[in-house]
Design a protein around this motif. Structure first.
Motif, mmCIF file in Angstrom:
data_model
loop_
_atom_site.group_PDB
_atom_site.id
_atom_site.type_symbol
_atom_site.label_atom_id
_atom_site.label_comp_id
_atom_site.label_asym_id
_atom_site.label_seq_id
_atom_site.Cartn_x
_atom_site.Cartn_y
_atom_site.Cartn_z
ATOM 1 N N VAL A 15 45.660 61.353 -22.586
ATOM 2 C CA VAL A 15 46.843 61.746 -21.813
ATOM 3 C C VAL A 15 47.378 60.638 -20.906
ATOM 4 O O VAL A 15 48.432 60.787 -20.307
ATOM 5 C CB VAL A 15 46.573 63.026 -20.977
ATOM 6 C CG1 VAL A 15 46.258 64.194 -21.902
ATOM 7 C CG2 VAL A 15 45.469 62.823 -19.966
ATOM 8 N N GLY A 16 46.660 59.523 -20.805
ATOM 9 C CA GLY A 16 47.140 58.433 -19.966
ATOM 10 C C GLY A 16 46.214 57.243 -20.025
ATOM 11 O O GLY A 16 45.161 57.279 -20.659
ATOM 12 N N TYR A 17 46.642 56.180 -19.350
ATOM 13 C CA TYR A 17 45.820 54.976 -19.335
ATOM 14 C C TYR A 17 46.163 54.118 -18.130
ATOM 15 O O TYR A 17 47.185 54.324 -17.457
ATOM 16 C CB TYR A 17 46.003 54.180 -20.633
ATOM 17 C CG TYR A 17 47.278 53.372 -20.701
ATOM 18 C CD1 TYR A 17 47.253 51.989 -20.543
ATOM 19 C CD2 TYR A 17 48.503 53.978 -20.919
ATOM 20 C CE1 TYR A 17 48.421 51.242 -20.605
ATOM 21 C CE2 TYR A 17 49.670 53.255 -20.974
ATOM 22 C CZ TYR A 17 49.623 51.872 -20.821
ATOM 23 O OH TYR A 17 50.778 51.141 -20.873
ATOM 24 N N ALA A 18 45.291 53.164 -17.857
ATOM 25 C CA ALA A 18 45.517 52.195 -16.781
ATOM 26 C C ALA A 18 45.131 50.820 -17.291
ATOM 27 O O ALA A 18 44.242 50.685 -18.139
ATOM 28 C CB ALA A 18 44.682 52.550 -15.557
ATOM 29 N N LYS A 19 45.814 49.815 -16.781
ATOM 30 C CA LYS A 19 45.514 48.420 -17.120
ATOM 31 C C LYS A 19 45.312 47.655 -15.822
ATOM 32 O O LYS A 19 46.195 47.614 -14.964
ATOM 33 C CB LYS A 19 46.660 47.796 -17.909
ATOM 34 C CG LYS A 19 46.450 46.313 -18.227
ATOM 35 C CD LYS A 19 47.669 45.711 -18.896
ATOM 36 C CE LYS A 19 47.492 44.240 -19.170
ATOM 37 N NZ LYS A 19 48.751 43.623 -19.630
#
Length: 178
Positions: free
Chosen positions: A73-77
């Motif tokens: 449902v989402g991600y971070a970098k």
């Protein structure tokens, strides 16, 4: 009962990250970009399989994917060793992306992704985390301000030839007293 978990992304997640990136960027920024040709060109370049693969394989980038009941449902970098002229003489990293699909934003997955990236940055002994966010994205700006980020400067983020003002927000990762 809803279960969610966050995992460290690997090169095997490249297609998923490219798709999540493209969809979530369009959801969060698409209304602000008047020229849809510029938007599509940016999406094609920034979130192509090749670009994403290069970024995932770069050891200076750390990606996290958040799942709800095994559904991404989402991600971070997180970009390690990322300097900014607004953050002098400190070990800094950049939260370059934190995106959650619109449908899941109200379920507070963003705070879990933020906490995960902050913990990773602390574990790697970074002193400051910084990011840029579009000035009209007041929901995101308020989210970061509420989570101890402070405005330290501003840049122009270009999509095609059009510039968009982006405040730079930074957060100290360790207490001054420590």
């Amino acid at each position: 009962m809803t279960q969610h978990n966050i995992k460290l992304a690997t090169p095997a997640d490249t297609e998923l990250l490219a798709l999540l990136g493209r969809v979530t960027f369009r959801e969060s920024h698409g209304d602000y970009i008047e020229d849809k040709t510029n938007l599509n060109e940016y999406l094609d370049k920034a979130f192509s399989f090749e670009t994403t693969q290069k970024e995932v394989n770069d050891s200076n980038n750390v990606y996290f994917i958040i799942y709800k009941n095994h559904f991404p449902v989402g991600y971070a970098k997180l970009v390690l060793n990322a300097t900014s002229p607004f953050i002098p003489n400190e070990r800094s990293c950049r939260l370059e992306r934190i995106y959650v699909l619109d449908e899941f934003i109200s379920q507070k997955f963003g705070i879990d992704l933020l906490n995960q990236t902050v913990e990773k940055a602390k574990e790697l002994n970074f002193e400051v985390m910084w990011l840029s966010v579009y000035i009209k994205n007041t929901k995101a700006i308020n989210f970061y301000l509420k989570n101890d980020f402070e405005e330290v400067g501003s840049i122009s983020f270009k999509i095609s030839k059009q510039g968009y003002e982006n405040p730079i927000l930074a957060k100290k990762l360790f207490d001054e007293k420590a």
